[in-house]
Write a protein that holds these residues in place. Structure first.
Motif, PDB file in Angstrom:
ATOM      1  N   UNK A 133      29.504  48.894 -50.640  1.00  0.00           N
ATOM      2  CA  UNK A 133      29.388  47.934 -49.541  1.00  0.00           C
ATOM      3  C   UNK A 133      30.749  47.425 -49.079  1.00  0.00           C
ATOM      4  N   UNK A 134      31.726  47.394 -49.956  1.00  0.00           N
ATOM      5  CA  UNK A 134      33.049  46.929 -49.558  1.00  0.00           C
ATOM      6  C   UNK A 134      33.770  47.909 -48.646  1.00  0.00           C
ATOM      7  N   UNK A 135      33.186  49.074 -48.402  1.00  0.00           N
ATOM      8  CA  UNK A 135      33.745  49.979 -47.395  1.00  0.00           C
ATOM      9  C   UNK A 135      33.394  49.517 -45.982  1.00  0.00           C
ATOM     10  N   UNK A 136      32.491  48.537 -45.856  1.00  0.00           N
ATOM     11  CA  UNK A 136      32.148  47.956 -44.553  1.00  0.00           C
ATOM     12  C   UNK A 136      33.183  46.887 -44.220  1.00  0.00           C
ATOM     13  N   UNK A 137      33.888  46.994 -43.112  1.00  0.00           N
ATOM     14  CA  UNK A 137      34.933  46.024 -42.779  1.00  0.00           C
ATOM     15  C   UNK A 137      34.421  44.579 -42.799  1.00  0.00           C
ATOM     16  N   UNK A 138      35.113  43.739 -43.545  1.00  0.00           N
ATOM     17  CA  UNK A 138      34.804  42.317 -43.579  1.00  0.00           C
ATOM     18  C   UNK A 138      33.790  41.887 -44.618  1.00  0.00           C
ATOM     19  N   UNK A 139      33.012  42.825 -45.165  1.00  0.00           N
ATOM     20  CA  UNK A 139      31.941  42.441 -46.089  1.00  0.00           C
ATOM     21  C   UNK A 139      32.525  41.901 -47.386  1.00  0.00           C
ATOM     22  N   UNK A 140      31.931  40.833 -47.912  1.00  0.00           N
ATOM     23  CA  UNK A 140      32.423  40.248 -49.156  1.00  0.00           C
ATOM     24  C   UNK A 140      31.310  40.185 -50.201  1.00  0.00           C
ATOM     25  N   UNK A 141      31.707  40.443 -51.439  1.00  0.00           N
ATOM     26  CA  UNK A 141      30.754  40.500 -52.546  1.00  0.00           C
ATOM     27  C   UNK A 141      30.586  39.164 -53.250  1.00  0.00           C
ATOM     28  N   UNK A 316      24.147  42.099 -43.863  1.00  0.00           N
ATOM     29  CA  UNK A 316      25.566  42.450 -43.855  1.00  0.00           C
ATOM     30  C   UNK A 316      26.369  41.407 -43.076  1.00  0.00           C
ATOM     31  N   UNK A 317      25.866  40.991 -41.920  1.00  0.00           N
ATOM     32  CA  UNK A 317      26.571  39.995 -41.104  1.00  0.00           C
ATOM     33  C   UNK A 317      26.705  38.670 -41.833  1.00  0.00           C
ATOM     34  N   UNK A 318      25.679  38.289 -42.590  1.00  0.00           N
ATOM     35  CA  UNK A 318      25.719  37.016 -43.314  1.00  0.00           C
ATOM     36  C   UNK A 318      26.822  36.994 -44.362  1.00  0.00           C
ATOM     37  N   UNK A 319      27.239  38.167 -44.823  1.00  0.00           N
ATOM     38  CA  UNK A 319      28.306  38.249 -45.816  1.00  0.00           C
ATOM     39  C   UNK A 319      29.628  38.696 -45.202  1.00  0.00           C
ATOM     40  N   UNK A 320      29.757  38.472 -43.882  1.00  0.00           N
ATOM     41  CA  UNK A 320      31.028  38.710 -43.205  1.00  0.00           C
ATOM     42  C   UNK A 320      31.266  40.122 -42.740  1.00  0.00           C
ATOM     43  N   UNK A 321      30.300  41.004 -42.933  1.00  0.00           N
ATOM     44  CA  UNK A 321      30.494  42.397 -42.551  1.00  0.00           C
ATOM     45  C   UNK A 321      30.336  42.630 -41.066  1.00  0.00           C
ATOM     46  N   UNK A 322      31.126  43.547 -40.528  1.00  0.00           N
ATOM     47  CA  UNK A 322      31.023  43.942 -39.121  1.00  0.00           C
ATOM     48  C   UNK A 322      30.030  45.090 -39.024  1.00  0.00           C
ATOM     49  N   UNK A 323      28.817  44.788 -38.590  1.00  0.00           N
ATOM     50  CA  UNK A 323      27.745  45.794 -38.604  1.00  0.00           C
ATOM     51  C   UNK A 323      27.961  46.886 -37.561  1.00  0.00           C
ATOM     52  N   UNK A 324      28.835  46.646 -36.594  1.00  0.00           N
ATOM     53  CA  UNK A 324      29.075  47.649 -35.559  1.00  0.00           C
ATOM     54  C   UNK A 324      30.372  48.429 -35.756  1.00  0.00           C
TER      55      UNK A 324
END
Length: 435
Positions: A133-141, A316-324
């Protein structure tokens, strides 16, 4: 420790094949966590447990002692629109290409069930959900307990790292087991997994216990033994627990790595994806939905109508990830071509996992950085026809120098013959029910 003063006595009891008392177990676990039992003393006890085993009572007490070393999470007050949310979780014992948590969590959440998925990072040839999941830009664990609770109430799904105060005894014990050759023990594996899951506070739990070359348990009998032990621990603790035994003799899906497994998960959420990934995702979803009071729900419907994908995007968005945002791509790729016409008769899961690790997708020690782009993609599954000179595997890496060692790991991984093998029609090999 307060009343427990002699760490040598339980070592001698277990060495001679005896049963440890509840006081001895709790004293050793609490004492080691507090630094009052020396690592060499706990190492001796762990080795005695590996050799002599534990009774169901001993395993239950050992698990409870690890739970009591930290906090217990509580989701009993989770509500949405005035309705209490039921909680369901899943745990896999790990394998090659096992990206099931990624599509499964939002899929189950799309039915109004809260899924608190505490996941880990990869070590060795098995990948880590958080690394993917950390390969998604912005996503935080890393989320606090309050952030996790809020996201579950608003979105219904969260995949994040466990906080340091959740079963800290297990974290310290696992680090010791890793360097003392005491990992391979059903009681210790079961208590390690279940202490964290019970402390997590979920109402129900579905276990995916894998068997085969790419799994920790190599045989179905060993996997069943582990599953039965974990199901009993969960059931005794008041958590509705079931397990599926699943095949990991060949890698799951068509990819092993980080970003490439996210991409494959998105295919599943969009209504496509490899047949075996879809099959296992749906099988586990049905178990989770049944345990959460939704036995008539059809998870396949939410893969086809887009509701599972909507749930993924919200999570994903709730954890800071850029879904697009585009997923990262490797600087270098290398094709392994088929050396003959025929049918793919074998693809060794362990070899594929080791190759992905060598390409940079995994780590050799905790805390080591991993590559988001590294991994292995295979273009045929066992039983599929292959053509001489056509790509069979594609290696992904940012470090071209890693390709040679990955190729060496794959040297005997592939079998091609003129006739298709008799393969199992399903990844699901069996089921263990705690009721």
């Amino acid at each position: 420790m307060t009343d427990f003063l002699d760490p040598v006595a339980p070592i001698l009891v277990k060495k001679d094949g005896g049963e440890l008392s509840d006081e001895q177990i709790r004293g050793m676990v609490a004492g080691f966590t507090a630094g009052e039992v020396a690592p060499e003393q706990m190492s001796s006890l762990l080795m005695a447990i590996v050799v002599r085993g534990m009774t169901r009572r001993e395993v239950a007490t050992w698990t409870a002692a690890m739970i009591d070393s930290g906090i217990r999470m509580d989701f009993a007050d989770l509500t949405r629109h005035g309705r209490r949310l039921r909680t369901a979780d899943k745990h896999s014992t790990g394998g090659v290409g096992d990206k099931i948590t990624l599509p499964l969590t939002p899929l189950v959440a799309s039915f109004g069930v809260a899924v608190p998925q505490l996941s880990g990072r990869g070590l060795g040839h098995t990948g880590g959900t958080l690394d993917k999941l950390e390969s998604i830009p912005g996503w935080r664990a890393d989320l606090s307990g309050a952030q996790m609770h809020r996201q579950l109430a608003q979105v219904g799904a969260v995949i994040c790292a466990a906080t340091a105060d959740l079963a800290p005894a297990d974290r310290k014990l696992y680090a010791l087991r890793d360097v003392t050759g005491t990992v391979a023990s059903v009681p210790l594996i079961a208590s390690s997994i279940m202490s964290k899951k019970i402390a997590e506070g979920t109402e129900s739990l579905v276990l995916d216990v894998k068997a085969g070359s790419g799994a920790f348990m190599k045989t179905v009998d060993d996997a069943r033994d582990l599953a039965e032990t974990m199901v009993a621990l969960g059931t005794d603790a008041g958590v509705r627990t079931t397990a599926l035994l699943t095949d990991m003799s060949t890698p799951l899906g068509r990819t092993a790595g980080n970003a490439i497994e996210v991409a494959e998960s998105l295919e599943v959420l969009a209504g496509g994806g490899p047949r075996d990934v879809v099959e296992l995702t749906l099988a586990l979803a049905r178990e989770m939905l049944d345990a959460a009071g939704r036995p008539d729900a059809d998870p396949a419907e939410h893969l086809s109508n887009g509701l599972a994908m909507d749930s993924w995007r919200a999570m994903i968005a709730a954890q800071g990830g850029d879904v697009d945002a585009a997923l990262p791509s490797p600087k270098h790729t290398h094709d392994v071509v088929a050396d003959a016409d025929g049918v793919l008769t074998s693809l060794d899961a362990l070899a594929v996992g080791q190759a992905a690790w060598l390409l940079g997708a995994g780590r050799t020690r905790p805390g080591e950085a991993v590559s988001a782009t590294a991994g292995v993609e295979w273009h045929a599954s066992v039983g599929d026809p292959v053509v001489r000179g056509r790509p069979l595997l594609t290696l992904h890496t940012d470090d071209e120098a890693r390709i040679a060692t990955a190729l060496a790991a794959l040297e005997s991984a592939v079998g091609i013959n003129g006739r298709a093998p008799a393969t199992a029609s399903s990844r699901v090999l069996g089921r263990v029910d705690g009721r």
